[in-house]
Design a protein around this motif. Structure first.
Motif, PDB file in Angstrom:
ATOM      1  N   GLU A  48       0.805  -1.224   0.000  1.00 25.32           N
ATOM      2  CA  GLU A  48       0.000   0.000   0.000  1.00 25.32           C
ATOM      3  C   GLU A  48       0.839   1.275   0.000  1.00 25.32           C
ATOM      4  O   GLU A  48       0.306   2.367  -0.177  1.00 25.32           O
ATOM      5  N   SER A  52       0.817   5.848  -4.420  1.00 29.79           N
ATOM      6  CA  SER A  52      -0.356   6.438  -3.778  1.00 29.79           C
ATOM      7  C   SER A  52      -1.132   7.251  -4.801  1.00 29.79           C
ATOM      8  O   SER A  52      -0.691   7.439  -5.934  1.00 29.79           O
ATOM      9  N   GLY A 112      -6.015   1.170   5.179  1.00 36.02           N
ATOM     10  CA  GLY A 112      -5.159   0.098   4.650  1.00 36.02           C
ATOM     11  C   GLY A 112      -5.784  -1.268   4.837  1.00 36.02           C
ATOM     12  O   GLY A 112      -5.774  -2.098   3.917  1.00 36.02           O
ATOM     13  N   TRP A 116      -6.877  -3.699   1.648  1.00 36.58           N
ATOM     14  CA  TRP A 116      -6.371  -5.061   1.428  1.00 36.58           C
ATOM     15  C   TRP A 116      -7.516  -6.076   1.388  1.00 36.58           C
ATOM     16  O   TRP A 116      -7.550  -6.955   0.532  1.00 36.58           O
ATOM     17  N   TYR A 138      -1.959  -5.499  -5.038  1.00 33.22           N
ATOM     18  CA  TYR A 138      -1.734  -4.470  -4.022  1.00 33.22           C
ATOM     19  C   TYR A 138      -2.732  -3.348  -4.238  1.00 33.22           C
ATOM     20  O   TYR A 138      -3.233  -3.152  -5.351  1.00 33.22           O
ATOM     21  N   LEU A 141      -3.831   3.591  -2.442  1.00 29.41           N
ATOM     22  CA  LEU A 141      -4.713   4.294  -1.513  1.00 29.41           C
ATOM     23  C   LEU A 141      -4.763   5.796  -1.747  1.00 29.41           C
ATOM     24  O   LEU A 141      -3.783   6.394  -2.201  1.00 29.41           O
ATOM     25  N   VAL A 154     -10.111   3.310  -3.900  1.00 32.10           N
ATOM     26  CA  VAL A 154      -8.899   2.506  -3.799  1.00 32.10           C
ATOM     27  C   VAL A 154      -8.763   1.745  -5.114  1.00 32.10           C
ATOM     28  O   VAL A 154      -9.710   1.081  -5.551  1.00 32.10           O
TER      29      VAL A 154
END
Length: 173
Positions: A48, A52, A112, A116, A138, A141, A154
């Motif tokens: 994560e 970004s 996070g 996930w 993955y 974020l 996300v």
């Protein structure tokens, strides 16, 4: 009587010596470059924190599209994510987006965990029954800044560890 002094080197011999020395130096430089280039590459950890929402270029990537790992582009003066057609091979492919709770406060740990879990659920729905043999995923974020601007999306990204994607990973239904 003989001359005690030796004759100056013949111009052809001097030129040949200089060319030989130059060739040896070039060979040494090339060998050094080859040895240096065989050093193992740094291991890339795709989690994560890898990319970004504020990584330049990532917001240009849409669902199902492919892109390469971020690289420093001198012309941009920064590290950038670049779109790449899936058919041309790429490092990553977006397989979907999940939306976080609009009413939630900025909480990076909770975000996070949500990312996930939600990307894993979407991953197993996209590649059911173990069709994902060598794939990993993955999440990308929102950041605190993009969250403050209303970003709750996300991005879920699939990749093959240690290799490029041979084309689109998305199953044909």
């Amino acid at each position: 009587m003989t001359d005690q002094h030796s004759a100056p080197p013949h111009p052809d011999r001097t030129g040949r010596r200089l060319r030989t020395v130059a060739a040896l130096l070039c060979t040494a430089v090339l060998l050094g470059a080859l040895v240096g280039s065989s050093a193992p590459a740094a291991v890339v950890v795709k989690d994560e924190h890898f990319i970004s929402a504020q990584t330049p270029g990532v917001l240009d990537i849409e669902g199902g599209e492919c892109f390469d790992d971020p690289v420093h582009l001198p012309e941009a003066g920064e590290v950038v994510v670049r779109y790449r057609p899936c058919a041309s091979t790429a490092d990553n492919q977006t397989y979907g987006f999940v939306h976080a709770d609009d009413d939630a406060d900025w909480a990076p740990t909770a975000l996070g965990e949500f990312a996930w879990r939600a990307c894993r659920d979407l991953f197993t729905r996209t590649w059911p029954d173990g069709q994902d043999r060598d794939l990993r995923f993955y999440p990308v974020l929102p950041t605190e800044e993009t969250w403050a601007g209303g970003d709750r999306d996300v991005m879920c990204v699939a990749y093959r560890p240690g290799g490029r994607l041979p084309g689109s990973l998305l199953p044909r239904w």
